[in-house]
Scaffold this motif. Sequence first.
Motif, PDB file in Angstrom:
ATOM      1  N   HIS A 115       0.808  -1.224   0.000  1.00  0.00           N
ATOM      2  CA  HIS A 115       0.000   0.000   0.000  1.00  0.00           C
ATOM      3  C   HIS A 115       0.843   1.276   0.000  1.00  0.00           C
ATOM      4  CE1 HIS A 115      -3.331  -2.650   0.803  1.00  0.00           C
ATOM      5  NE2 HIS A 115      -2.839  -3.016   1.970  1.00  0.00           N
ATOM      6  N   LYS A 116       2.163   1.143   0.067  1.00  0.00           N
ATOM      7  CA  LYS A 116       3.005   2.311   0.340  1.00  0.00           C
ATOM      8  C   LYS A 116       3.789   2.821  -0.859  1.00  0.00           C
ATOM      9  CE  LYS A 116       3.410   1.087   5.236  1.00  0.00           C
ATOM     10  NZ  LYS A 116       4.329   0.826   6.368  1.00  0.00           N
ATOM     11  N   ALA A 150      12.056   5.727  -3.342  1.00  0.00           N
ATOM     12  CA  ALA A 150      12.010   7.083  -3.888  1.00  0.00           C
ATOM     13  C   ALA A 150      11.590   8.077  -2.809  1.00  0.00           C
ATOM     14  CB  ALA A 150      11.050   7.136  -5.073  1.00  0.00           C
ATOM     15  N   PHE A 151      10.649   7.678  -1.962  1.00  0.00           N
ATOM     16  CA  PHE A 151      10.207   8.529  -0.848  1.00  0.00           C
ATOM     17  C   PHE A 151      11.396   8.924   0.020  1.00  0.00           C
ATOM     18  CE2 PHE A 151       8.780   8.485   3.669  1.00  0.00           C
ATOM     19  CZ  PHE A 151       7.991   9.626   3.664  1.00  0.00           C
ATOM     20  N   PHE A 152      12.237   7.958   0.353  1.00  0.00           N
ATOM     21  CA  PHE A 152      13.398   8.260   1.187  1.00  0.00           C
ATOM     22  C   PHE A 152      14.479   9.021   0.424  1.00  0.00           C
ATOM     23  CE2 PHE A 152      11.626   4.939   3.960  1.00  0.00           C
ATOM     24  CZ  PHE A 152      11.727   5.588   5.172  1.00  0.00           C
ATOM     25  N   ALA A 177      -4.072  -0.965   5.470  1.00  0.00           N
ATOM     26  CA  ALA A 177      -5.254  -0.738   4.635  1.00  0.00           C
ATOM     27  C   ALA A 177      -6.352  -0.051   5.436  1.00  0.00           C
ATOM     28  CB  ALA A 177      -5.760  -2.055   4.062  1.00  0.00           C
ATOM     29  N   LEU A 178      -6.533  -0.443   6.691  1.00  0.00           N
ATOM     30  CA  LEU A 178      -7.563   0.162   7.520  1.00  0.00           C
ATOM     31  C   LEU A 178      -7.250   1.614   7.856  1.00  0.00           C
ATOM     32  CD1 LEU A 178      -8.125  -2.822   9.989  1.00  0.00           C
ATOM     33  CD2 LEU A 178      -9.576  -2.169   8.064  1.00  0.00           C
ATOM     34  N   SER A 179      -5.966   1.955   7.926  1.00  0.00           N
ATOM     35  CA  SER A 179      -5.559   3.309   8.317  1.00  0.00           C
ATOM     36  C   SER A 179      -5.341   4.235   7.131  1.00  0.00           C
ATOM     37  CB  SER A 179      -4.272   3.237   9.156  1.00  0.00           C
ATOM     38  OG  SER A 179      -4.491   2.484  10.336  1.00  0.00           O
ATOM     39  N   GLY A 180      -5.227   3.679   5.926  1.00  0.00           N
ATOM     40  CA  GLY A 180      -5.084   4.501   4.731  1.00  0.00           C
ATOM     41  C   GLY A 180      -3.853   5.394   4.784  1.00  0.00           C
ATOM     42  N   GLU A 181      -4.020   6.677   4.466  1.00  0.00           N
ATOM     43  CA  GLU A 181      -2.885   7.592   4.411  1.00  0.00           C
ATOM     44  C   GLU A 181      -2.272   7.849   5.778  1.00  0.00           C
ATOM     45  OE1 GLU A 181      -3.759  11.133   2.289  1.00  0.00           O
ATOM     46  OE2 GLU A 181      -4.067  10.101   0.367  1.00  0.00           O
ATOM     47  N   GLY A 182      -2.954   7.445   6.842  1.00  0.00           N
ATOM     48  CA  GLY A 182      -2.380   7.592   8.167  1.00  0.00           C
ATOM     49  C   GLY A 182      -1.065   6.856   8.316  1.00  0.00           C
ATOM     50  N   LEU A 183      -0.929   5.703   7.645  1.00  0.00           N
ATOM     51  CA  LEU A 183       0.300   4.910   7.716  1.00  0.00           C
ATOM     52  C   LEU A 183       0.989   4.798   6.354  1.00  0.00           C
ATOM     53  CD1 LEU A 183      -0.831   2.080  10.163  1.00  0.00           C
ATOM     54  CD2 LEU A 183       0.656   4.039  10.644  1.00  0.00           C
ATOM     55  N   TYR A 186      -1.451   6.632  -0.248  1.00  0.00           N
ATOM     56  CA  TYR A 186      -1.944   5.255  -0.120  1.00  0.00           C
ATOM     57  C   TYR A 186      -2.241   4.655  -1.486  1.00  0.00           C
ATOM     58  CZ  TYR A 186      -4.900   1.320   1.160  1.00  0.00           C
ATOM     59  OH  TYR A 186      -5.436   0.068   1.289  1.00  0.00           O
ATOM     60  N   GLU A 187      -1.845   3.377  -1.686  1.00  0.00           N
ATOM     61  CA  GLU A 187      -2.169   2.624  -2.893  1.00  0.00           C
ATOM     62  C   GLU A 187      -2.995   1.396  -2.520  1.00  0.00           C
ATOM     63  OE1 GLU A 187       1.249   1.717  -5.249  1.00  0.00           O
ATOM     64  OE2 GLU A 187       1.854   3.820  -5.455  1.00  0.00           O
TER      65      GLU A 187
END
Length: 284
Positions: free
Chosen positions: A23-24, A29-31, A191-197, A202-203
């Motif tokens: 999901h991330k 690339a993010f780092f 998945a339950l937390s979405g963009e929170g994690l 989120y993907e």
Amino acid sequence: MTNEFHERNRLSWDAATAAHNSHKGDQAAFFRNGGSTLFPEEVELLGSIEGLDLLHLQCNSGQDTLSLARLGANVTGVDISDEAIRFARDLSEQSTISAIFHRADLLTYFAEQASTPGRFDRVFASYGTLCWLSDIDAWAQGVAHSLKPGGRFVLVEFHPFAMIFDEQWNMRYDYFDQTPIASDGVSDYVALSGEGLAPDGYEAGVETFVNPHPSVEFFWGIGDVVTALAKNGLVIEQLREYPYANGWKGFERMRDSGGRRMVPPQDMVRLPLMYGIAARRAGR
């Protein structure tokens, strides 16, 4: 029996970790673009870590480990999951952020390190770690043994009081019952937390994940944690409680109050959902 429980949990985490990372997106690339997965609470409690040797307990897939390394620490991460450590090593290489990762049951790791005490200036653990440990005293002894004299331990953890509720906010679990709890396995809480994690967006990734491996969780109240640390020579310098949970939407209708701080729905009173401890090993 506890070894059997830990082995069940290792298999469950191996299965869940692949789903979580699906999901991330492109985390390397993010780092490389300067991203960090740390929240302000743990950074504040840790203090400056530039040039320090830091041990990250139950490091999962290494995202926080690499974020700590980016702050200048020499970081060693330990986790029970083969899949998590494989992913962490790949992420370290692809992001060009250096860290050392060990695949081990944490209590076994502590026992194996008994002959080399006092190696680290900081020991750190965060978010959903203690519930996987069958022996809180052995954990605290290992933490103390790993620290140099004057070194600091920092824990940021979900508040055990919140664990009396089920997902619908019904009071269901006895705070003082320490019987191990069997479950259907580590969930896809990302998945339950979405963009929170998923701070980089989120993907969808793996959908309708069902863990084929059941797991076992343990309950430790704040009194258990503080007492275990104090018994093993750590001086508690800070104990903080927070009315939000960083990133994690563990209950129905939780909402983002800003900065990915998840709080109960508006029709509920504030509750302690997270706590932080900073403790120092005596000596210099």
